[in-house]
Scaffold this motif. Structure first.
Motif, PDB file in Angstrom:
ATOM      1  N   ALA A  57     108.482  21.510  20.445  1.00  0.00           N
ATOM      2  CA  ALA A  57     107.754  22.527  19.684  1.00  0.00           C
ATOM      3  C   ALA A  57     106.735  23.231  20.575  1.00  0.00           C
ATOM      4  O   ALA A  57     106.589  24.458  20.529  1.00  0.00           O
ATOM      5  N   ARG A  58     106.035  22.468  21.393  1.00  0.00           N
ATOM      6  CA  ARG A  58     105.039  23.065  22.301  1.00  0.00           C
ATOM      7  C   ARG A  58     105.714  23.945  23.341  1.00  0.00           C
ATOM      8  O   ARG A  58     105.234  25.031  23.655  1.00  0.00           O
ATOM      9  N   LEU A  59     106.845  23.484  23.878  1.00  0.00           N
ATOM     10  CA  LEU A  59     107.569  24.281  24.858  1.00  0.00           C
ATOM     11  C   LEU A  59     108.090  25.568  24.240  1.00  0.00           C
ATOM     12  O   LEU A  59     108.064  26.625  24.880  1.00  0.00           O
ATOM     13  N   GLN A  60     108.552  25.487  23.004  1.00  0.00           N
ATOM     14  CA  GLN A  60     109.030  26.686  22.323  1.00  0.00           C
ATOM     15  C   GLN A  60     107.883  27.687  22.152  1.00  0.00           C
ATOM     16  O   GLN A  60     108.050  28.887  22.375  1.00  0.00           O
ATOM     17  N   LEU A  61     106.722  27.205  21.780  1.00  0.00           N
ATOM     18  CA  LEU A  61     105.557  28.073  21.616  1.00  0.00           C
ATOM     19  C   LEU A  61     105.171  28.725  22.944  1.00  0.00           C
ATOM     20  O   LEU A  61     104.913  29.930  23.005  1.00  0.00           O
TER      21      LEU A  61
END
Length: 94
Positions: A57-61
């Motif tokens: 999720a953090r990488l996607q953001l």
């Protein structure tokens, strides 16, 4: 650098909450301004947990903030189920 090729980030092993900032920084450091796509190779994840979902999720953001798409390669059924449970099932379909 060829900006038509996706940037590949390998996320493998046992992921813990402590890995989240390190992997996010690794992506930030390796992501040129002109990149269009990031591929997270998650085939080497061992027993995916919510910590792995948090990393993704953090990488996607981070990728979105840079104007990139993020997709997964090698996502197994356990990871896909976790992504589905937290509402990130679209990430596994890219």
């Amino acid at each position: 650098m060829d900006d038509t090729k996706p940037i590949v980030l390998v996320v493998a092993g046992h992921i813990t909450p402590a890995d989240v900032p390190r992997l996010d920084e690794e992506l930030r450091a390796g992501l040129p301004e002109t990149a269009a796509e990031v591929v997270c190779d998650v085939g080497g994840l061992v027993r995916p947990t919510l910590a792995a979902v948090e990393v993704l999720a953090r990488l996607q953001l981070t990728a979105r903030r840079r104007g990139c798409r993020l997709g997964l390669r090698g996502a197994g059924p356990e990871l896909r189920l976790l992504l589905d449970l937290v509402g990130l099932e679209a990430l596994a379909r890219k």
